[in-house]
Write a protein that holds these residues in place. Structure first.
Motif, PDB file in Angstrom:
ATOM      1  N   VAL A 118       0.878  -1.152  -0.121  1.00  0.00           N
ATOM      2  CA  VAL A 118       0.005   0.094   0.026  1.00  0.00           C
ATOM      3  C   VAL A 118       0.959   1.177  -0.019  1.00  0.00           C
ATOM      4  O   VAL A 118       0.299   2.600  -0.270  1.00  0.00           O
ATOM      5  N   MET A 119       2.398   1.287   0.361  1.00  0.00           N
ATOM      6  CA  MET A 119       2.910   2.347   0.315  1.00  0.00           C
ATOM      7  C   MET A 119       3.645   2.646  -1.004  1.00  0.00           C
ATOM      8  O   MET A 119       4.262   3.810  -1.102  1.00  0.00           O
ATOM      9  N   SER A 120       3.434   1.761  -2.126  1.00  0.00           N
ATOM     10  CA  SER A 120       4.098   2.247  -3.410  1.00  0.00           C
ATOM     11  C   SER A 120       3.170   3.351  -3.993  1.00  0.00           C
ATOM     12  O   SER A 120       2.076   3.466  -3.637  1.00  0.00           O
ATOM     13  N   ASN A 121       4.085   4.378  -4.495  1.00  0.00           N
ATOM     14  CA  ASN A 121       3.452   5.449  -5.052  1.00  0.00           C
ATOM     15  C   ASN A 121       2.382   5.386  -6.173  1.00  0.00           C
ATOM     16  O   ASN A 121       2.450   4.340  -6.939  1.00  0.00           O
ATOM     17  N   LEU A 122       1.479   6.125  -6.340  1.00  0.00           N
ATOM     18  CA  LEU A 122       0.295   6.156  -7.244  1.00  0.00           C
ATOM     19  C   LEU A 122       0.999   6.490  -8.441  1.00  0.00           C
ATOM     20  O   LEU A 122       0.277   5.831  -9.515  1.00  0.00           O
ATOM     21  N   GLY A 123       2.130   7.037  -8.579  1.00  0.00           N
ATOM     22  CA  GLY A 123       2.693   6.984 -10.000  1.00  0.00           C
ATOM     23  C   GLY A 123       2.943   5.562 -10.565  1.00  0.00           C
ATOM     24  O   GLY A 123       2.871   5.543 -11.686  1.00  0.00           O
ATOM     25  N   LEU A 124       3.428   4.663  -9.720  1.00  0.00           N
ATOM     26  CA  LEU A 124       3.819   3.553 -10.251  1.00  0.00           C
ATOM     27  C   LEU A 124       2.320   2.881 -10.904  1.00  0.00           C
ATOM     28  O   LEU A 124       2.442   2.188 -11.669  1.00  0.00           O
TER      29      LEU A 124
END
Length: 447
Positions: free
Chosen positions: A285-291
């Motif tokens: 859940v911490m991965s960036n929305l950009g990814l």
């Protein structure tokens, strides 16, 4: 039921305090050994460690524990965590042990356990070992006490294995690589693997003295590799952590490339080559929305899990994915390893660099991360601020301000009385305001 000893990644703590004592290490060896005494074959455990001073003490104590219940022990000396997972499976061992506290300072140490398949233990196995820690174990009769030996070729076996993760036509000739091994477990094997593939290697963090692991070097202290990469005019910088299961990269300009960008690169490259399974990538859940947006643009999914590489791995195995990881640098590539492997992931990045002919600064920044803010709120032990209506309203209002243009993630720490508040979205001011508002509500509710 809450576990007393095992956390999200094995057992970890300050040495000679609380859980990390020689007595505890011996008892864990006995309990884990008893749990894996299955069948009538001669049982074996592989034990590796990083470069911490306390590793000698913990290793000796665990050898005593395992041999006392009838397990033979194979010791490898300092090796990365993924090397122990690999050797456990390769040597048909019943159990693997890595003595390491990963990216923590040398005063800490830990115990990570792997099953005969090379994967970290299940919750059920850990619960069974905890039960044996409480009840005690049956010691072996005198003729059945285990033997211990140290093997000298473990480093070479691992170097060979990680090189096999690349096709034979890939060479690193002409690349100049700065490599920071955090004075940790990979201080010999990672530079050797890159050199054997033809790279010119500039090393730092390769002089462990027992007390300098992760000290101002490695993937959690990037200033060292950033400076070294630029000063050496290197094409790329590779930074590992103390047990080398984590990777962060810097480009030739010294700019950080985090785990999200690395997942974007490997996922899209493998998809283009027809190697990606599951139709996407698994992250937390911490991965960036950009990814997520980048992968969607490639027709790929991003499946999110709770924080922790074990949750990523569980989802990958259950749903058939072969690429996953964390923003912090854990990269799990199931075609080549059963756990996070910073060296294997680095080789995938280097292979892409060779194939593209592009500078790292162009190849590795595949998307612009959306503004993301993470703040921690400490609360009095025993209180439950997330249950307060005022906090729930603040969270709901924050989510409402973003709509589908951002996210709010609230995560209680599993090891301390801290609430982690993260938000991300296209507008930096809104992100900051949402996080501050929620943090304020949590602080007020916690008194």
């Amino acid at each position: 039921m809450a576990r007393q000893y095992f956390g999200t990644d094995g057992i970890r703590g300050r040495i000679n305090a609380d859980k990390m004592t020689a007595d505890m290490a011996m008892r864990v060896g006995q309990a884990a050994g008893c749990h894996f005494l299955r069948g009538d074959h001669r049982h074996r455990v592989v034990i590796g460690k990083d470069t911490r001073l306390s590793g000698y003490m913990m290793e000796s104590a665990m050898v005593a524990g395992f041999t006392s219940v009838g397990m033979d022990v194979v010791m490898t000396g300092p090796l990365p965590t993924p090397a122990i997972a690999m050797l456990t499976r390769e040597m048909r061992a019943d159990l693997g042990v890595m003595i390491s506290a990963s990216h923590n300072p040398y005063e800490d140490n830990g115990i990570k356990l792997f099953g005969p398949d090379g994967f970290k233990l299940s919750d059920e196995d850990e619960a069974a070992i905890e039960a044996l820690l409480a009840s005690g174990c049956q010691l072996a009769d005198a003729p059945d006490v285990g033997r211990a030996r140290r093997i000298d070729d473990a480093r070479g076996r691992y170097i060979h294995a990680v090189k096999q993760s690349l096709s034979n036509d890939i060479r690193l000739d002409g690349l100049k690589i700065a490599v920071d091994c955090a004075n940790g477990a990979a201080y010999q094997v990672a530079p050797s693997a890159f050199w054997e593939l033809g790279a010119q290697v500039v090393t730092l963090g390769t002089n462990p003295n027992g007390k300098n692991i992760n000290h101002n070097v490695g993937s959690t202290h990037l200033e060292a590799i950033q400076s070294a990469t630029v000063a050496a005019n290197a094409d790329i910088g590779i930074a590992l952590d103390g047990d080398a299961d984590r990777l962060i990269v810097v480009d030739e300009k010294g700019e950080k490339v985090d785990g999200d960008q690395i997942m974007a690169l490997i996922g899209s490259q493998w998809a283009a080559d027809g190697r990606l399974r599951g139709g996407g990538v698994v992250a937390t859940v911490m991965s960036n929305l950009g990814l997520e947006r980048f992968l969607q643009g490639k027709g790929l999914d991003l499946v999110r899990t709770k924080v922790g590489d074990r949750h990523v791995l569980e989802t990958m195995k259950a749903k058939g994915y072969n690429v996953g990881g964390e923003q912090s640098g854990h990269m799990i590539l199931l075609d080549h390893a059963t756990t996070g492997d910073g060296t294997v992931a680095a080789l995938q990045v280097l292979a892409a660099l060779v194939k593209s002919g592009k500078p790292a600064s162009e190849l590795l920044h595949l998307f612009d991360p959306v503004p993301q803010v993470l703040k921690n709120v400490r609360y009095p032990s025993g209180s439950a601020p997330l249950e307060a209506d005022s906090v729930k309203r603040a969270i709901a209002e924050g989510e409402g301000r973003f709509g589908d243009k951002g996210r709010v993630v609230i995560r209680p720490s599993g090891t301390e009385p801290v609430i982690r508040v993260m938000a991300e979205g296209d507008d930096a001011d809104t992100v900051e305001d949402v996080v501050d508002t929620i943090c304020g509500a949590v602080e007020k509710a916690a008194g």
